[in-house]
Motif scaffolding. Structure first.
Motif, PDB file in Angstrom:
ATOM      1  N   LEU A 141       2.862  -3.773   4.262  1.00  0.00           N
ATOM      2  CA  LEU A 141       3.225  -3.104   3.011  1.00  0.00           C
ATOM      3  C   LEU A 141       4.698  -2.722   3.008  1.00  0.00           C
ATOM      4  O   LEU A 141       5.375  -2.801   1.974  1.00  0.00           O
ATOM      5  CB  LEU A 141       2.360  -1.860   2.810  1.00  0.00           C
ATOM      6  CG  LEU A 141       0.939  -2.166   2.395  1.00  0.00           C
ATOM      7  CD1 LEU A 141       0.165  -0.879   2.234  1.00  0.00           C
ATOM      8  CD2 LEU A 141       0.936  -2.940   1.103  1.00  0.00           C
TER       9      LEU A 141
ATOM     10  N   PHE B  35      -6.610  -5.127  -3.939  1.00  0.00           N
ATOM     11  CA  PHE B  35      -7.146  -5.348  -2.604  1.00  0.00           C
ATOM     12  C   PHE B  35      -6.723  -4.298  -1.589  1.00  0.00           C
ATOM     13  O   PHE B  35      -7.381  -4.121  -0.573  1.00  0.00           O
ATOM     14  CB  PHE B  35      -7.009  -6.787  -2.144  1.00  0.00           C
ATOM     15  CG  PHE B  35      -5.743  -7.203  -1.501  1.00  0.00           C
ATOM     16  CD1 PHE B  35      -5.257  -8.461  -1.780  1.00  0.00           C
ATOM     17  CD2 PHE B  35      -5.079  -6.427  -0.598  1.00  0.00           C
ATOM     18  CE1 PHE B  35      -4.120  -8.898  -1.176  1.00  0.00           C
ATOM     19  CE2 PHE B  35      -3.941  -6.874  -0.007  1.00  0.00           C
ATOM     20  CZ  PHE B  35      -3.460  -8.114  -0.300  1.00  0.00           C
ATOM     21  N   LEU B  36      -5.670  -3.535  -1.903  1.00  0.00           N
ATOM     22  CA  LEU B  36      -5.407  -2.380  -1.039  1.00  0.00           C
ATOM     23  C   LEU B  36      -6.505  -1.345  -1.219  1.00  0.00           C
ATOM     24  O   LEU B  36      -6.921  -0.692  -0.259  1.00  0.00           O
ATOM     25  CB  LEU B  36      -4.044  -1.775  -1.357  1.00  0.00           C
ATOM     26  CG  LEU B  36      -2.877  -2.647  -0.912  1.00  0.00           C
ATOM     27  CD1 LEU B  36      -1.572  -1.975  -1.236  1.00  0.00           C
ATOM     28  CD2 LEU B  36      -2.966  -2.939   0.564  1.00  0.00           C
TER      29      LEU B  36
ATOM     30  N   TYR C 297      -2.126  -6.291  -5.555  1.00  0.00           N
ATOM     31  CA  TYR C 297      -2.018  -5.302  -4.476  1.00  0.00           C
ATOM     32  C   TYR C 297      -2.900  -4.094  -4.724  1.00  0.00           C
ATOM     33  O   TYR C 297      -3.579  -3.613  -3.816  1.00  0.00           O
ATOM     34  CB  TYR C 297      -0.566  -4.848  -4.314  1.00  0.00           C
ATOM     35  CG  TYR C 297       0.263  -5.823  -3.540  1.00  0.00           C
ATOM     36  CD1 TYR C 297       0.068  -5.988  -2.185  1.00  0.00           C
ATOM     37  CD2 TYR C 297       1.211  -6.592  -4.167  1.00  0.00           C
ATOM     38  CE1 TYR C 297       0.805  -6.901  -1.484  1.00  0.00           C
ATOM     39  CE2 TYR C 297       1.944  -7.507  -3.477  1.00  0.00           C
ATOM     40  CZ  TYR C 297       1.742  -7.666  -2.124  1.00  0.00           C
ATOM     41  OH  TYR C 297       2.465  -8.575  -1.439  1.00  0.00           O
TER      42      TYR C 297
ATOM     43  N   MET D 108      -6.578  -8.841   6.720  1.00  0.00           N
ATOM     44  CA  MET D 108      -7.829  -8.185   6.360  1.00  0.00           C
ATOM     45  C   MET D 108      -9.029  -8.966   6.870  1.00  0.00           C
ATOM     46  O   MET D 108     -10.012  -8.388   7.334  1.00  0.00           O
ATOM     47  CB  MET D 108      -7.917  -8.039   4.839  1.00  0.00           C
ATOM     48  CG  MET D 108      -7.299  -6.771   4.339  1.00  0.00           C
ATOM     49  SD  MET D 108      -6.968  -6.770   2.589  1.00  0.00           S
ATOM     50  CE  MET D 108      -8.421  -7.481   1.924  1.00  0.00           C
TER      51      MET D 108
ATOM     52  N   TRP E  45      -9.377  -2.584   0.858  1.00  0.00           N
ATOM     53  CA  TRP E  45      -9.204  -2.452   2.302  1.00  0.00           C
ATOM     54  C   TRP E  45      -9.236  -0.988   2.740  1.00  0.00           C
ATOM     55  O   TRP E  45      -9.881  -0.632   3.727  1.00  0.00           O
ATOM     56  CB  TRP E  45      -7.883  -3.093   2.729  1.00  0.00           C
ATOM     57  CG  TRP E  45      -7.582  -2.859   4.157  1.00  0.00           C
ATOM     58  CD1 TRP E  45      -8.142  -3.501   5.207  1.00  0.00           C
ATOM     59  CD2 TRP E  45      -6.684  -1.898   4.701  1.00  0.00           C
ATOM     60  NE1 TRP E  45      -7.644  -3.002   6.374  1.00  0.00           N
ATOM     61  CE2 TRP E  45      -6.749  -2.027   6.097  1.00  0.00           C
ATOM     62  CE3 TRP E  45      -5.820  -0.947   4.135  1.00  0.00           C
ATOM     63  CZ2 TRP E  45      -5.984  -1.229   6.945  1.00  0.00           C
ATOM     64  CZ3 TRP E  45      -5.067  -0.159   4.967  1.00  0.00           C
ATOM     65  CH2 TRP E  45      -5.157  -0.303   6.354  1.00  0.00           C
TER      66      TRP E  45
ATOM     67  N   VAL F 141      -2.760   4.678   1.710  1.00  0.00           N
ATOM     68  CA  VAL F 141      -2.997   3.468   0.918  1.00  0.00           C
ATOM     69  C   VAL F 141      -4.069   3.731  -0.132  1.00  0.00           C
ATOM     70  O   VAL F 141      -3.976   3.274  -1.281  1.00  0.00           O
ATOM     71  CB  VAL F 141      -3.394   2.301   1.841  1.00  0.00           C
ATOM     72  CG1 VAL F 141      -3.618   1.044   1.044  1.00  0.00           C
ATOM     73  CG2 VAL F 141      -2.306   2.060   2.863  1.00  0.00           C
TER      74      VAL F 141
END
Lengths: 221, 398
Positions: free
Chosen positions: A47, B135-136, B132, A89, B139, B77
């Motif tokens: 990130l 899928f962040l 982002y 992931m 996760w 996150v």
């Protein structure tokens, strides 16, 4: 070198938006790059890299290279890093590799080559423009002598549109490197397919309950 | 750039913001009503006239709900993901012209927040960042179903982004520009005239395949049914936002519906002439009419999005991938080539040479197409020819 750059920066009017944006975004860019290397968690590091790509895109935009800025976001932040995170992931972040497979002398060599790379890039890209003869701004495009390359200036580079300019350069002067790069990417993709390919046997596709008294063919061998 | 200019810019941005937010609220209500009518139900009809205020009530409820965060999350996150989704959805529509040009106190005002050179590439850039958020969220929730939803969504968005980019590229080549305002201006020239009515040269006519690809990919990019696998409630509870509640869930919800509006608006801009249309009447009406046309055109597409949800069952995942990679991507590639060829042929002075080169290219392509199966079937040298395997069936034991 740095003195000339500092003089250049100081010559900008103090209220110049470009200057403050550069300070802020430059700091953010450096910080995110460092954080990317130092962070333990792979997803967090990735990130930070996304953030770094983003700040670089902002720097491009400040330099009025709009097309480059957007392509930086589309390609790097939007496609490559998404795939990267996808792989992280899928594999699971908890499965970190122990750092024992180090080559002998890897650390010092990495530092040495890093410095060499930095020096080579600076010498080839930046150095021609920091001689005393290199003048940007009012006297743009005029070779004042003294060995430095003159800046052409933004107005000249973006004449007839930023996108059109890049397109013309890419498909005339730089068409060969551009095509070679694309071939390189295709080769890399083919290599990945060859390495990752597994020949599926008919047995693998059929559910068979293993009978210990009568093992299937590959275990008998 | 004096104070009036600043005020005008601010007002234009605020207008776009209001249009999209009010549109989102209306879309959520409209979707529930239309789906209800399609399923012979009533739908929300209690709050306000026709139940119009239902979305406001739901929004207020969501924001006052208890905020539950699971223990197993990656906190930073987890908190950031909804913001990414909502912010990206908000800034995407900046480049879309939502009205005409008119005079205010001697100044020209164009109802478009930002009209950069790169124009519609901004849409691609932002929609590629939108993944982002999803899928962040998947996760960082730290549980299985959201993770599966996140993985599905990133694979789906990456796959369909390629075809979407190709369909956009064809339009760019045809229009010769990336700028939204110029793409709209290109479509205002009358194609031909039927008596008093001038038929506008909307790109949907010459660029029909590109429009079809763009429409299908935008349904996939907004993750609406029948492509809503990342949040398939029958398989994944709620997909990537299973662990979200309250205001954070509201942000995902808002982002999804706002993306639907944005992609409808992009389709209208690229293929249906944007806010252009016949102008008549006094000055104030002429200033207002383009916005009305724009809203009407977008409204039609919003209805189609809802209609799809009411009609089609969810796709199977492998079919989704097949459609993206084996149908839309080759079609897009072919269409970009064909468009480029047509444009070069139209503008070139030496058409004979262009045609000859194209003929040679087509011949080589045909040869490759015929030769490829011969190359692929070659037996491998390191394996001996196996005897014909006896037919095997999934039996419990041999």
């Amino acid at each position: 070198m740095s003195a000339a750059v500092l003089a250049q920066i100081a010559a900008e009017p103090p209220g110049s938006a470009e200057f403050w944006v550069f300070l802020l975004i430059g700091a953010l860019s450096l910080g995110s790059a460092l954080a990317m290397v130092l962070m333990r968690n792979a997803v967090h590091a990735a990130l930070m890299l996304v953030l770094n790509f983003f700040t670089i895109a902002v720097l491009y935009a400040v330099l009025e290279a709009q097309f480059l800025a957007v392509v930086q976001i589309i390609v790097y932040a939007g496609a490559i890093m998404v795939l990267f995170l996808f792989v992280i992931m899928l594999l699971g972040v908890d499965r970190t590799e122990p750092v024992t497979r180090k080559l002998p002398g890897q650390g010092p060599l990495a530092v040495l080559f890093g410095i060499l790379l930095f020096g080579a890039l600076s010498a080839s890209v930046v150095a021609p423009f920091i001689g005393p003869g290199s003048v940007c701004g009012a006297a743009a495009g005029v070779d004042a002598g003294g060995g430095g390359l003159p800046c052409a200036g933004l107005a000249a580079a973006n004449e007839g549109g930023n996108v059109e300019g890049i397109g013309a350069l890419l498909f005339t002067d730089f068409v060969w490197p551009f095509e070679v790069t694309s071939v390189l990417l295709v080769i890399a993709a083919l290599g990945a397919i060859v390495l990752g390919r597994q020949d599926e046997k008919a047995e693998d596709l059929v559910d068979v309950v293993r009978d210990p008294a009568n093992p299937p063919d590959e275990e008998r061998r | 750039m004096d104070l009036v200019d600043v005020a005008i810019t601010f007002a234009v941005a605020l207008g776009a913001f209001a249009l999209w937010l009010v549109g989102t609220a209306l879309l959520i209500w409209g979707e529930r009503r239309v789906i209800a009518l399609m399923q012979t139900r009533v739908g929300p009809n209690r709050l306000g006239p026709f139940g119009l205020l239902q979305t406001v009530a739901d929004g207020a409820k969501l924001f006052f709900k208890e905020d539950i965060a699971p223990r197993n999350i990656d906190r930073f996150v987890y908190l950031g993901a909804p913001f990414v989704s909502a912010t990206v959805a908000l800034v995407t529509f900046a480049v879309i012209p939502y009205g005409g040009t008119f005079q205010v106190s001697g100044r020209e005002v164009t109802l478009q927040v930002w009209d950069p050179n790169i124009g519609m590439l901004w849409i691609l850039a932002m929609s590629s960042l939108g993944v982002y958020g999803i899928f962040l969220a998947g996760w960082s929730s730290g549980s299985k179903y959201p993770l599966l939803g996140g993985v599905r969504s990133s694979a789906q968005l990456i796959s369909y982004e390629l075809a979407m980019g190709l369909s956009l590229a064809a339009v760019f080549i045809y229009a010769g520009t990336l700028q939204a305002s110029q793409i709209v201006a290109n479509q205002q020239i009358p194609l031909f005239e039927l008596g008093p009515i001038a038929v506008p040269a909307w790109h949907v006519v010459p660029m029909l395949p590109a429009f079809v690809i763009f429409f299908l990919t935008s349904v996939a990019e907004t993750q609406r049914p029948p492509f809503d696998l990342p949040e398939a409630e029958g398989e994944l509870v709620a997909g990537f936002h299973t662990e979200y509640s309250g205001a954070k869930f509201a942000m995902f919800f808002l982002a999804e519906f706002m993306n639907v509006i944005t992609f409808s608006a992009v389709m209208v801009t690229l293929f249906f002439g944007g806010p252009s249309g016949p102008l008549f009447g006094p000055g104030w009406l002429q200033a207002l009419l383009p916005t009305v046309y724009f809203i009407a055109k977008v409204g039609i597409f919003l209805f189609v999005f809802i209609w799809l949800r009411g009609t089609l069952p969810r796709m199977r995942y492998d079919r989704l991938m097949d459609l993206g990679w084996k149908v839309l991507l080759p079609l897009g590639l072919f269409w970009v080539l064909a468009t480029g060829f047509a444009v070069v042929l139209r503008t070139s002075t030496d058409q004979g040479t262009v045609l000859r080169i194209a003929g040679v290219g087509a011949g080589v392509a045909l040869l490759l197409y015929l030769a490829a199966p011969l190359l692929a079937r070659r037996p491998r040298r390191d394996t001996q020819p196996e005897p014909e395997p006896e037919p095997k069936f999934p039996t419990p034991s041999r």
